[in-house]
Design a protein around this motif. Structure first.
Motif, short mmCIF file in Angstrom:
data_model
loop_
_atom_site.label_atom_id
_atom_site.label_comp_id
_atom_site.label_asym_id
_atom_site.label_seq_id
_atom_site.Cartn_x
_atom_site.Cartn_y
_atom_site.Cartn_z
N ALA A 1 0.69 -1.25 0.06
CA ALA A 1 0.01 0.01 0.01
C ALA A 1 1.02 1.31 0.02
O ALA A 1 0.69 2.10 -0.63
N GLU A 2 2.00 1.10 0.76
CA GLU A 2 2.76 2.32 0.83
C GLU A 2 3.50 2.61 -0.62
O GLU A 2 3.58 3.65 -0.91
N GLN A 3 3.83 1.55 -1.30
CA GLN A 3 4.55 1.86 -2.53
C GLN A 3 3.45 2.15 -3.53
O GLN A 3 3.93 3.19 -4.20
N GLN A 4 2.29 1.75 -3.55
CA GLN A 4 1.35 2.50 -4.36
C GLN A 4 0.97 3.94 -4.12
O GLN A 4 0.93 4.82 -5.08
N ALA A 5 1.09 4.14 -2.70
CA ALA A 5 0.77 5.70 -2.23
C ALA A 5 1.94 6.38 -2.78
O ALA A 5 1.99 7.39 -3.31
N THR A 6 3.18 5.81 -2.89
CA THR A 6 4.48 6.49 -3.17
C THR A 6 4.39 6.86 -4.87
O THR A 6 4.60 7.81 -5.44
N LYS A 7 3.68 5.40 -5.62
CA LYS A 7 3.75 5.88 -7.22
C LYS A 7 2.71 6.92 -7.30
O LYS A 7 2.94 7.62 -8.60
N GLN A 8 1.65 7.31 -6.43
CA GLN A 8 0.82 8.61 -6.71
C GLN A 8 1.67 9.75 -6.65
O GLN A 8 1.08 10.99 -7.17
N ARG A 9 2.84 9.74 -6.05
CA ARG A 9 3.58 11.10 -6.12
C ARG A 9 4.48 11.04 -7.19
O ARG A 9 5.22 12.03 -7.28
N ILE A 10 4.43 10.05 -8.02
CA ILE A 10 5.35 10.00 -9.12
C ILE A 10 4.69 9.91 -10.55
O ILE A 10 3.70 9.36 -10.73
N GLY A 11 5.18 11.05 -11.38
CA GLY A 11 4.55 10.93 -12.73
C GLY A 11 5.63 10.22 -13.74
O GLY A 11 6.61 10.53 -13.64
N ALA B 1 0.76 14.57 -20.61
CA ALA B 1 -0.23 15.16 -19.89
C ALA B 1 -0.52 14.30 -18.47
O ALA B 1 -0.85 14.87 -17.45
N ARG B 2 -0.87 12.94 -18.72
CA ARG B 2 -1.09 12.10 -17.75
C ARG B 2 0.03 12.07 -16.72
O ARG B 2 -0.54 12.00 -15.56
N ALA B 3 1.19 12.14 -17.12
CA ALA B 3 2.14 12.06 -16.12
C ALA B 3 2.22 13.47 -15.02
O ALA B 3 2.57 13.21 -14.06
N VAL B 4 1.90 14.58 -15.68
CA VAL B 4 2.03 15.67 -15.01
C VAL B 4 0.64 16.17 -14.74
O VAL B 4 0.58 16.99 -13.45
N ILE B 5 -0.41 15.73 -14.92
CA ILE B 5 -1.83 15.90 -14.22
C ILE B 5 -1.84 16.05 -12.76
O ILE B 5 -2.50 17.07 -12.04
N SER B 6 -1.30 15.22 -12.04
CA SER B 6 -1.43 15.23 -10.67
C SER B 6 -0.45 16.11 -9.71
O SER B 6 -0.33 15.65 -8.62
N LYS B 7 0.36 16.90 -10.64
CA LYS B 7 1.46 17.53 -10.03
C LYS B 7 2.24 16.68 -9.34
O LYS B 7 2.30 17.05 -8.03
N PRO B 8 3.11 15.65 -9.78
CA PRO B 8 3.79 14.67 -8.87
C PRO B 8 4.90 15.65 -8.33
O PRO B 8 5.50 16.51 -8.72
N ASP B 9 5.39 14.94 -7.04
CA ASP B 9 6.73 15.50 -6.68
C ASP B 9 7.98 14.96 -7.53
O ASP B 9 8.75 15.70 -7.54
N LEU B 10 7.83 13.82 -8.20
CA LEU B 10 8.96 13.30 -9.05
C LEU B 10 8.32 13.12 -10.27
O LEU B 10 7.46 12.32 -10.66
N LEU B 11 8.96 13.65 -11.26
CA LEU B 11 8.46 13.28 -12.81
C LEU B 11 9.65 12.60 -13.42
O LEU B 11 10.82 12.93 -13.39
N ILE B 12 9.21 11.50 -13.91
CA ILE B 12 10.45 10.65 -14.64
C ILE B 12 9.88 10.52 -16.26
O ILE B 12 8.79 10.22 -16.54
#
Ligand code: ATP
Ligand code: ATP
Ligand code: MG
Ligand code: MG
Lengths: 298, 249, 298, 249
Positions: free
Chosen positions: D95-105, D172-183
């Motif tokens: 669950a923590e992994q998935q939560a972390t993924k939500q911070r990454i675009g 656009a999908r990668a940046v829509i959630s204003k991620p902390d980290l963009l790859i």
């Protein structure tokens, strides 16, 4: 470069991606039910015919004797003329003991008076193939001045025939349903395989493969699965039927007994072939349909 | 020896300059619209002579991939005439279309490798489809894979390759059957300049052996290094050169 | 920008890609067979119980009269003491005409001598709920100095019980098989859906969706399909059973008649719920398994 | 107004220069091998500070995509330590992994758009997964799509887009959630230089708002236009700059 020994081609369809095993299980269960339905239907048919035949070939003649004293003489006359009329038949008097036994359910073990003018019962059993003509026997006996009644079981015989036909119809209906389900499952499985392997198809079309080349892949795959599934199901069905037929038949008066015959397995072979063909046909049909649709789309 | 080595094949049949100028691809007033959308291509006239080498450019969404799809028979024109190898595609039967496709090698933006087949099998696919024997093509496939730098991953599955390696596998598949027409959509998008130049050398080797080549690309640097024909799509129309100036059929 | 009125979200799973229709057909056929098996089994059970109960609640008493002259008096005595012993029961003499009728199948239409000491037959029918104790009746009659035999049909009753149990076992076996097939089909369909929608799953995992979020999508989809398929099948099965039960019951002596009861539909509701749950569970199970496998792979 | 317009958001919370130098990504002696194969990455040490902007280069097959996969949790390292947002990924629950993924675009080489969802739905997916209400994000998604030049194809299905358009949708999908980290893995491979530069401007806007950016690319021309950090993978090892010189943690 030479340690690379790839001498056999990999199968073009992805065998791991779509789940052959559960499909085969489903087909096996369907075939199992179909096999049981076939065997039951054949059994019912044969049983019905046997019983009907036997009933039609036996009759009980009640000789109405004028008085207890004349019983013996009249019985002999009747036997003689019956044997003359039906030389092939097995004709025998049931005897007073037997006559009384038949009455027991109704009269109990009452000591019947010896002089009771019980009718003389004569059983007639024809050779298989012949059937009895009640009026003819009546005529024969009347010529000898004897009065008789004949119970040729015709009412029972009709009943059994109807029952057997009903059972057969039920079994055939189940069979048809199972085949319908088989077709639906096959179509479903092929469509699933096709959408799983859509990428493969797209590439094959692009490099110039003929429709028949692609269809053949799916037809072979589906046919093999149909063959495997139906074979397993049919064999298990046969086993189950054999085990059922070894039961004590008296246990279930209402259920027709399975009386198996080795020639029945011929129908099971037909079942296997049928399901294999259905699976292949559904696969081929679906493949061509999807290929045509893809083509129209682009 | 790599099968595309020009030195080992001095007797290539009809070299471009040898025979008559035959058109491998010919578009006449071709128009294309998707569904009820606007016309993506309008009145396009194009001729690719046998043995020619052409780059196709244009901004993103201009219609480069669309034009290529028309050439490799994955799309039907809305109007106009398209001839491939001198026959009108609109009157071809399904079987003739598939036979024509066998003469065309295609490299797409997404590589379309089959996931469950090894790199070797993917590259050998066009030969397998035409019914060739494995013994006959095995050596050729292996040599080509060596040449594009995939000799070490022949038996690997496509997903285990890097992006650039997948692209090279897709290119190998397109050229393995020595097609008469080679169509590539952005073939150097995922490789570094070194490998990009190497792949283009492969294409020009093919071209020298008689294959007609048509490549869509954004890579202006790449184009400028080659002295070949350039066509450009703008507003649905086809122009020659990187500057303005309409192509005429 | 404002003419773009997308107020409702699109479903995340591709409903067009995997072929819901043929899956629903398959599930409907399975449910149809299951429904018939359930109704047949309930019918057989009830029929058996009814027959058994009726047989157990009726008996025929044969009063062995000492002489034709005393028959009338002895019959009255017997009736009186029987009625005293079984106040709730319906007790009536069958009369000589009836007695003779019962003998007809065996004796034919022979003019029996009037002085034949035929036993007097008395029928006893208990209120439903009670059962007959043969020894008790014998004792009652013996106290009056009367000799009697009782046929309490126990042999028939046992037979019917066994048949009904056999039929029920067969129906339950078929039911179990159909449920097995339902599970296999569900698992198959879910796996097919998962591999068709592998791309969707990969993206959902990448953007951080929880496993339960993804599993829920598939569980809902599979459950809905199970519900649709089993509902259609169960309704059709009920219809077929109703039609069958409207047949002339005399047509098929060997087949147990379907005697439907409205409470049976409760079991059909259970069937629908069961298949829906099975489909959902198979989908959930398969999804989690595949997600775990995907995770291990990368 | 585009949501990433820096002018309209002067109160961006912790700008990179404001807070302490926190590591968004930290690799310590990380090694990676696929199955029983050779080590693709060996003893990699890497730190991406909050708000940094880094290019990653290397030849085809060097391991760029592999390194990125480690950063966005699609691959587990064979050895060594990886910290994301200051927590060790190897001890994270699912669950923590998935939560972390939500911070990454993430933007990948293949765009991974969902075929049966419209461009709008594809781009909105990360928000939908986190349970956000449609009314809340609808306007944002539409503005972002306008900004990347896809305003006219919002309701189109991805297959009907050109390669470059698909790439922009993926971004656009990668940046829509204003991620902390963009790859981003090769984000400009399929677009022409004009659009490529525009996309990079989008990334740097995001970066100015606090997002840490890591981009793998072959496009040397692109890199030379930006004055940002550059890292290079060679023989499984990580070096800083386009020339030789090992990166140290
Ligand atoms: N199947 C389709 N249905 C509808 N429209 C489509 C379809 N395919 C492409 N288009 C549209 O046609 C136009 C041209 O697309 P095409 O793929 O040919 O562009 P391109 O020049 O290859 O661009 P890129 O360089 O980005 O790949 C685009 O606007 C696209 O949205
Ligand atoms: N799943 C995998 N299993 C085995 N090997 C793999 C796997 N994925 C990648 N590799 C190998 O690891 C190496 C590095 O791959 P990677 O995709 O990281 O390269 P890259 O730097 O991204 O290259 P490119 O620029 O071509 O995309 C390659 O040699 C590739 O064959
Ligand atoms: Mg394109
Ligand atoms: Mg890569």
């Amino acid at each position: 470069m030479d340690e690379f020994e790839n001498t056999a081609s990999q199968p073009l369809l992805n065998t791991a991606a779509d789940n052959a095993r559960s499909l085969i299980i489903v087909l096996a269960i369907m075939s199992f039910l179909a096999a049981l339905a076939i065997l039951l239907s054949l059994s019912a048919d044969r049983l019905g015919k046997n019983w009907q035949g036997e009933l039609q070939r036996t009759a009980t003649i009640q000789l109405l004797v004028s008085s207890p004293e004349l019983a013996e003489a009249e019985t002999q006359t009747a036997l003689k003329s019956l044997r003359a009329a039906l030389p092939e038949a097995d004709i025998s008097p049931l005897g007073t003991v037997k006559s009384r036994e038949l009455l027991t359910p109704w009269l109990g073990n009452i000591e019947l008076p010896e002089d009771l003018p019980l009718p003389v019962l004569i059983s007639v059993t024809l050779d298989s193939g012949d059937t009895l003509s009640a009026p003819r026997i009546m005529t024969v006996l009347r010529e000898e001045g004897l009065l008789a009644e004949i119970d040729d079981h015709s009412r029972w015989s009709d009943q059994i025939g109807k029952s057997a036909r009903g059972l057969k119809a039920a079994a055939l209906t189940i069979l048809a349903l199972i085949f319908g389900a088989g077709i639906a499952i096959s179509a479903f499985a092929t469509q699933a395989a096709l959408s799983t392997q859509r990428d493969v198809i797209r590439v094959l079309v692009q490099v110039g493969a003929e429709d028949s080349f692609i269809a053949k892949l799916f037809i072979r795959q589906a046919g093999l699965r149909g063959l495997k599934g139906s074979f397993i199901g049919a064999v298990l069905g046969l086993l189950a039927a054999v085990i059922l037929s070894l039961r004590n038949p008296k246990d279930t008066a209402l259920l027709p007994d399975l009386n198996m015959n080795w020639t029945d397995s011929f129908y099971l072979v037909l079942l296997i072939i049928g399901i294999t063909l259905i699976c292949s046909a559904a696969a081929g049909f679906t493949t061509y349909r999807l290929l045509r649709r893809e083509r129209r789309r682009s | 020896m790599p099968i595309i080595n020009p030195v080992s094949s001095p007797t290539v049949p009809p070299a471009p300059e040898a025979g008559a100028m035959v058109d491998v691809v010919r578009f006449e007033r071709v128009g294309l619209r998707y569904g009820r959308g606007p016309e993506i291509l309008t009145d396009v006239n194009m001729r690719l002579a046998r043995g020619s080498f052409t780059f196709l450019t244009g901004s993103s969404g201009a219609g480069k991939s669309t034009l290529l799809k028309l050439c490799y028979l994955t799309l039907k024109q809305s109007r106009g005439l398209i001839n491939l190898f001198e026959s009108d595609i609109s009157v071809m039967s399904r079987a003739e279309q598939q036979a024509t496709k066998q003469r065309i090698g295609v490299v797409l933006q997404d590589f379309r490798l089959i996931d469950h087949l090894s790199v070797f099998e993917n590259v050998a696919l066009p030969l397998r489809v035409t019914g060739e024997k494995r013994e006959a093509y095995r050596q050729d496939v292996m040599e080509l894979l060596q040449w594009v730098g995939l000799g070490h991953v022949m038996e690997a599955m496509p997903q285990t390759l890097s992006g650039g390696e997948q692209q090279r596998a897709a290119i190998a598949r397109a050229v393995i059957s020595k097609p008469d027409l080679l169509i590539a959509d952005e073939p150097t998008g995922n490789v570094d300049p070194v490998i990009g130049r190497r792949l283009l050398r492969l294409f020009s080797e093919m071209n020298r052996m008689g294959t007609t080549v048509l490549i869509a690309t954004h890579d202006i640097n790449l184009i400028s290094e080659f002295s070949v024909d350039v066509m450009r799509i703008e507003n649905g129309q086809l122009f020659s050169g990187l500057e303005n100036g309409r192509v005429h059929g």
